[in-house]
Design a protein around this motif. Structure first.
Motif, PDB file in Angstrom:
ATOM      1  N   ASN A  36      -2.586 -22.324 -11.799  1.00 10.14           N
ATOM      2  CA  ASN A  36      -2.446 -20.968 -11.262  1.00 10.14           C
ATOM      3  C   ASN A  36      -1.468 -20.922 -10.088  1.00 10.14           C
ATOM      4  O   ASN A  36      -0.736 -19.946  -9.921  1.00 10.14           O
ATOM      5  CB  ASN A  36      -3.808 -20.419 -10.841  1.00 10.14           C
ATOM      6  N   GLY A  37      -1.465 -21.975  -9.268  1.00  9.28           N
ATOM      7  CA  GLY A  37      -0.523 -22.033  -8.153  1.00  9.28           C
ATOM      8  C   GLY A  37       0.919 -22.123  -8.625  1.00  9.28           C
ATOM      9  O   GLY A  37       1.801 -21.448  -8.082  1.00  9.28           O
ATOM     10  N   VAL A  38       1.170 -22.943  -9.636  1.00  6.60           N
ATOM     11  CA  VAL A  38       2.524 -23.063 -10.188  1.00  6.60           C
ATOM     12  C   VAL A  38       2.940 -21.741 -10.816  1.00  6.60           C
ATOM     13  O   VAL A  38       4.086 -21.288 -10.637  1.00  6.60           O
ATOM     14  CB  VAL A  38       2.604 -24.229 -11.202  1.00  6.60           C
ATOM     15  N   ALA A  39       2.027 -21.097 -11.523  1.00  9.06           N
ATOM     16  CA  ALA A  39       2.341 -19.800 -12.142  1.00  9.06           C
ATOM     17  C   ALA A  39       2.662 -18.758 -11.070  1.00  9.06           C
ATOM     18  O   ALA A  39       3.606 -17.971 -11.222  1.00  9.06           O
ATOM     19  CB  ALA A  39       1.167 -19.337 -13.005  1.00  9.06           C
TER      20      ALA A  39
ATOM     21  N   GLU B 115       5.279 -15.234  -6.089  1.00  6.15           N
ATOM     22  CA  GLU B 115       4.172 -14.962  -5.164  1.00  6.15           C
ATOM     23  C   GLU B 115       3.950 -16.213  -4.314  1.00  6.15           C
ATOM     24  O   GLU B 115       3.031 -16.992  -4.538  1.00  6.15           O
ATOM     25  CB  GLU B 115       2.919 -14.588  -5.948  1.00  6.15           C
ATOM     26  N   ILE B 116       4.816 -16.377  -3.327  1.00  7.66           N
ATOM     27  CA  ILE B 116       4.881 -17.617  -2.557  1.00  7.66           C
ATOM     28  C   ILE B 116       3.593 -17.891  -1.782  1.00  7.66           C
ATOM     29  O   ILE B 116       3.075 -19.013  -1.805  1.00  7.66           O
ATOM     30  CB  ILE B 116       6.097 -17.591  -1.611  1.00  7.66           C
ATOM     31  N   GLU B 117       3.059 -16.904  -1.082  1.00  7.66           N
ATOM     32  CA  GLU B 117       1.854 -17.140  -0.282  1.00  7.66           C
ATOM     33  C   GLU B 117       0.629 -17.422  -1.150  1.00  7.66           C
ATOM     34  O   GLU B 117      -0.191 -18.258  -0.819  1.00  7.66           O
ATOM     35  CB  GLU B 117       1.589 -15.986   0.682  1.00  7.66           C
ATOM     36  N   ALA B 118       0.516 -16.718  -2.271  1.00  5.33           N
ATOM     37  CA  ALA B 118      -0.594 -16.994  -3.199  1.00  5.33           C
ATOM     38  C   ALA B 118      -0.451 -18.402  -3.766  1.00  5.33           C
ATOM     39  O   ALA B 118      -1.436 -19.135  -3.879  1.00  5.33           O
ATOM     40  CB  ALA B 118      -0.612 -15.962  -4.324  1.00  5.33           C
ATOM     41  N   ALA B 119       0.766 -18.797  -4.096  1.00  2.00           N
ATOM     42  CA  ALA B 119       1.009 -20.141  -4.617  1.00  2.00           C
ATOM     43  C   ALA B 119       0.641 -21.183  -3.576  1.00  2.00           C
ATOM     44  O   ALA B 119      -0.014 -22.181  -3.891  1.00  2.00           O
ATOM     45  CB  ALA B 119       2.474 -20.294  -5.023  1.00  2.00           C
TER      46      ALA B 119
END
Length: 163
Positions: free
Chosen positions: A88-91, A97-101
């Motif tokens: 999910n982080g890579v996606a 979505e840099i901060e979510a990643a």
């Protein structure tokens, strides 16, 4: 007649064995409890190591075997969750979505999964963040204007609407 100071030889032979069994059982119980401490701290690998030591003392110990199987299942679930967080982080990174990643990848690393891949993406995120200009603070629009003065749309012909 028998000498009152002499003891029965069969009793003498069994005494060290019984004492040894009690010590072994106490050691196993101590290891089981120590393993439970690790297990409930979510340190499943260490719990498995401790319970395996209990199995060295008694290869047929049912509780130790059951605890090890439960910890292996928890460890597998923890690994699966970590892999999901990594995915999910890579996606999120690929969607921009840099901060979510960053958040998802940090949690994946914290849970112990796929350090190399997550750390590579976190390094890329840090480089992007360092290269990105500092975002300016938006200016509030004065009363009566729908946009801040710096964002007033240009009208056809190049003139600006001023309210």
């Amino acid at each position: 007649m028998s000498d009152p100071l002499r003891t029965n030889p069969t009793t003498d032979l069994n005494a060290p064995s019984m004492n040894g069994d009690a010590e072994r059982d106490a050691k196993i119980e101590s290891l089981l409890l120590s393993g439970l401490d690790h297990y409930f701290s979510s340190d499943y690998a260490q719990a498995i190591d401790v319970w395996t030591r209990a199995l060295f003392l008694d290869r047929q110990h049912a509780r130790a075997r059951a605890y090890i199987e439960r910890a292996r299942g928890a460890l597998a679930e923890q690994q699966r969750e970590s892999e999901e967080l990594l995915h999910n982080g890579v996606a999120a990174f690929e969607r921009g979505e840099i901060e979510a990643a960053r958040r998802l990848l940090n949690v994946a690393v914290h849970r112990g999964g796929a350090h190399e891949v997550a750390l590579a993406f976190l390094t890329r995120i840090d480089r992007i963040s360092a290269a990105a200009p500092v975002a300016s603070v938006p200016i509030a629009a004065p009363a009566g204007l729908p946009f801040p003065p710096s964002v007033v749309p240009a009208l056809p012909g190049g003139s600006r609407w001023a309210g």
